[in-house]
Scaffold this active site. Structure first.
Site, PDB file in Angstrom:
ATOM      1  N   SER A   1       0.814  -1.214   0.000  1.00  0.00           N
ATOM      2  CA  SER A   1       0.000   0.000   0.000  1.00  0.00           C
ATOM      3  C   SER A   1       0.853   1.271   0.000  1.00  0.00           C
ATOM      4  O   SER A   1       1.617   1.458  -0.929  1.00  0.00           O
ATOM      5  CB  SER A   1      -0.958  -0.047   1.186  1.00  0.00           C
ATOM      6  OG  SER A   1      -1.985   0.853   0.955  1.00  0.00           O
TER       7      SER A   1
ATOM      8  N   LYS B   1       4.000   1.981  -2.720  1.00  0.00           N
ATOM      9  CA  LYS B   1       4.392   3.159  -3.505  1.00  0.00           C
ATOM     10  C   LYS B   1       5.869   3.469  -3.219  1.00  0.00           C
ATOM     11  O   LYS B   1       6.655   3.775  -4.120  1.00  0.00           O
ATOM     12  CB  LYS B   1       3.559   4.391  -3.097  1.00  0.00           C
ATOM     13  CG  LYS B   1       2.039   4.193  -3.063  1.00  0.00           C
ATOM     14  CD  LYS B   1       1.316   5.445  -2.605  1.00  0.00           C
ATOM     15  CE  LYS B   1      -0.034   5.253  -1.920  1.00  0.00           C
ATOM     16  NZ  LYS B   1      -1.116   4.662  -2.639  1.00  0.00           N
TER      17      LYS B   1
ATOM     18  N   TRP C   1     -10.382   0.635  -4.123  1.00  0.00           N
ATOM     19  CA  TRP C   1      -9.758   1.950  -3.902  1.00  0.00           C
ATOM     20  C   TRP C   1      -8.411   2.024  -4.630  1.00  0.00           C
ATOM     21  O   TRP C   1      -8.034   3.043  -5.184  1.00  0.00           O
ATOM     22  CB  TRP C   1      -9.615   2.168  -2.396  1.00  0.00           C
ATOM     23  CG  TRP C   1      -9.276   3.537  -1.918  1.00  0.00           C
ATOM     24  CD1 TRP C   1      -8.217   3.878  -1.115  1.00  0.00           C
ATOM     25  CD2 TRP C   1      -9.996   4.771  -2.138  1.00  0.00           C
ATOM     26  NE1 TRP C   1      -8.239   5.222  -0.838  1.00  0.00           N
ATOM     27  CE2 TRP C   1      -9.317   5.799  -1.454  1.00  0.00           C
ATOM     28  CE3 TRP C   1     -11.143   5.101  -2.880  1.00  0.00           C
ATOM     29  CZ2 TRP C   1      -9.734   7.134  -1.473  1.00  0.00           C
ATOM     30  CZ3 TRP C   1     -11.562   6.431  -2.894  1.00  0.00           C
ATOM     31  CH2 TRP C   1     -10.862   7.419  -2.202  1.00  0.00           C
TER      32      TRP C   1
ATOM     33  N   HIS D   1      -7.727  -5.459   0.825  1.00  0.00           N
ATOM     34  CA  HIS D   1      -6.491  -4.680   0.871  1.00  0.00           C
ATOM     35  C   HIS D   1      -5.649  -5.177   2.053  1.00  0.00           C
ATOM     36  O   HIS D   1      -5.958  -4.897   3.209  1.00  0.00           O
ATOM     37  CB  HIS D   1      -6.914  -3.221   1.077  1.00  0.00           C
ATOM     38  CG  HIS D   1      -5.797  -2.248   1.050  1.00  0.00           C
ATOM     39  ND1 HIS D   1      -5.118  -1.919  -0.104  1.00  0.00           N
ATOM     40  CD2 HIS D   1      -5.236  -1.512   2.039  1.00  0.00           C
ATOM     41  CE1 HIS D   1      -4.196  -1.008   0.182  1.00  0.00           C
ATOM     42  NE2 HIS D   1      -4.240  -0.756   1.468  1.00  0.00           N
TER      43      HIS D   1
HETATM   44  C1  GTR Z   1      -5.172   4.548   2.040  1.00  0.00           C
HETATM   45  C2  GTR Z   1      -4.625   5.365   0.920  1.00  0.00           C
HETATM   46  C3  GTR Z   1      -3.996   4.465  -0.053  1.00  0.00           C
HETATM   47  C4  GTR Z   1      -3.055   3.463   0.618  1.00  0.00           C
HETATM   48  C5  GTR Z   1      -3.570   2.995   1.963  1.00  0.00           C
HETATM   49  C6  GTR Z   1      -2.591   2.266   2.881  1.00  0.00           C
HETATM   50  O1  GTR Z   1      -5.957   5.222   2.913  1.00  0.00           O
HETATM   51  O2  GTR Z   1      -5.666   6.083   0.393  1.00  0.00           O
HETATM   52  O3  GTR Z   1      -3.333   5.221  -1.038  1.00  0.00           O
HETATM   53  O4  GTR Z   1      -1.783   3.941   0.693  1.00  0.00           O
HETATM   54  O5  GTR Z   1      -4.091   4.011   2.699  1.00  0.00           O
HETATM   55  O6  GTR Z   1      -1.421   2.594   3.007  1.00  0.00           O
HETATM   56  O7  GTR Z   1      -3.030   1.305   3.518  1.00  0.00           O
END
Ligand code: GTR
Length: 374
Positions: free
Chosen positions: A208, A212, A299, A350
């Site tokens: 996540s 990046k 998302w 996620h």
């Molecule tokens: C979310 C964000 C994502 C992702 C995520 C995470 O809220 O919008 O881009 O990075 O967090 O790190 O779990």
């Protein structure tokens, strides 16, 4: 060809519009131009690479995992104009190894509970036992030891140490993701100094927001032989143009500290960005790259993560390799790979799970052990 691919900035055209003629023009060349665009418009510029003051200390070496691994606790210290910083990290090395071993480094943003160095708690988020059993060293560091994940005006963490406090912050100054990527490179410095590690075969993994980060670290630091980006979504693996779920405006509003200030100019204006995320993936070529998505992670937008990998293929080909080798998105839970790139879409939310790690390890067994670096 998928219509979205036609909308993307051309990887193989110089900023002046001329075509990149051959691999000779890639690096140094077009690769540097793209890297600079990401620094200028997206992630910002780090003011320092490896600080001259950097020191490495091993605090403790302990037998763990029923004698199958040695755990080293280490720390990296450095000084900047704003004071001293310390980045602790943990490294498990398989004990039966007779030669330097390849390593997996996890950037962890989820607290030590999910990556417990004492192994009181064993979680799929960081299955260190599995990694060691397969013959790899397993390292982990915590993002907050490099830079806090909050908008603190860039006063704390490595921003506080290295940024000039007197001047107005430049539009292309590094954000927090740039700072974490810098931390990953310092851990790489430390692994290079460890004779137990095959530093030419180090894989960097992030989930996540740190997925990046892993991509940005791998784009800048060519010592990483393999990058794994799990569920990295917006401003990670996923294409920004036409992306569903999280978009540039959402991410800049919710996390104003992650990127360079310049990136905020592109809120709602994805089409005006001089880059898209397939260009970030292409900066990793010809090294190994694995992207993973999850079916419920709307998302992040799995289709945009997959398509980005497809769109990076021309650079792998330019450099004489196959990337993923297909533009057909696989069914859930069917990992696919080409010569240098891999992808899977896991059923579920996620998250970073044992299943994901099993796929990364299988890919590394097939590709990293005979990597292009030799
Ligand atoms: C979310 C964000 C994502 C992702 C995520 C995470 O809220 O919008 O881009 O990075 O967090 O790190 O779990």
């Amino acid at each position: 060809m998928n219509d979205r691919l036609r909308e993307l900035p051309n990887l193989l055209a110089w900023e002046n519009g001329e075509q990149v003629a051959s691999s000779v023009d890639w690096s140094p060349g077009r690769r540097d131009e793209i890297l600079d665009l990401f620094r200028e418009h997206v992630y910002g510029r780090a003011p320092v690479e490896r600080p001259a003051s950097m020191r490495l200390r091993t605090h403790e070496t302990t037998d763990m995992m029923n004698g199958r691994a040695v755990r080293k606790t280490l720390s990296i210290t450095y000084e900047g104009p704003g004071g001293q910083g310390e980045l602790p990290f943990v490294l498990f090395v398989p004990k039966e190894a007779t030669k330097p071993v390849p390593a997996f480094v996890l950037i962890n943003n989820r607290g030590t509970g999910l990556a417990d160095p004492d192994r009181q708690r064993v979680e799929g988020f960081w299955p260190a036992e599995l990694i060691v059993e397969k013959g790899y060293a397993a390292a982990v560091f915590q993002v907050e030891d490099v830079d806090p994940d909050e908008h603190d005006g860039f006063r704390n963490g490595v921003h506080g140490l290295f940024d000039s406090p007197d001047e107005d912050r430049a539009g292309d100054a590094w954000g927090t993701i740039g700072a974490w990527a810098w931390g990953a490179s310092r851990v790489m410095d430390a692994l290079e100094a460890d004779p137990a590690i095959d530093a030419k075969r180090v894989a960097l993994v992030g989930h996540s927001r740190v997925g990046k980060t892993a991509l940005w670290a791998g784009a800048q630091d060519e010592r990483f032989a393999m990058i794994v980006s799990n569920n990295s979504g917006c401003t990670g693996a996923a294409l920004s143009r036409g992306k569903k779920g999280e978009q540039i405006e959402h991410i800049n509003k919710q996390f104003p500290h992650w990127f360079a200030d310049n990136y905020k100019q592109y809120n709602g204006r994805e089409a005006e960005l001089p880059v898209d995320q397939h260009m970030l993936l292409a900066l990793i070529a010809p090294r190994l790259l694995y992207v993973s998505s999850a079916t419920e992670d709307a998302w992040a937008d799995p289709a945009s993560e997959f398509l980005s990998l497809v769109a990076a293929e021309p650079v792998y080909q330019l450099l004489g390799h196959e990337g993923l080798g297909t533009d057909v998105m696989p069914e859930p839970d069917v990992p696919i790979s080409g010569e240098t790139c891999g992808y899977h879409l896991r059923t579920g939310d996620h998250d970073l799970t044992t299943y994901d790690w099993q796929c990364f390890l299988a890919f590394a067994d097939a590709r990293l052990r005979n990597s292009l670096n030799e």
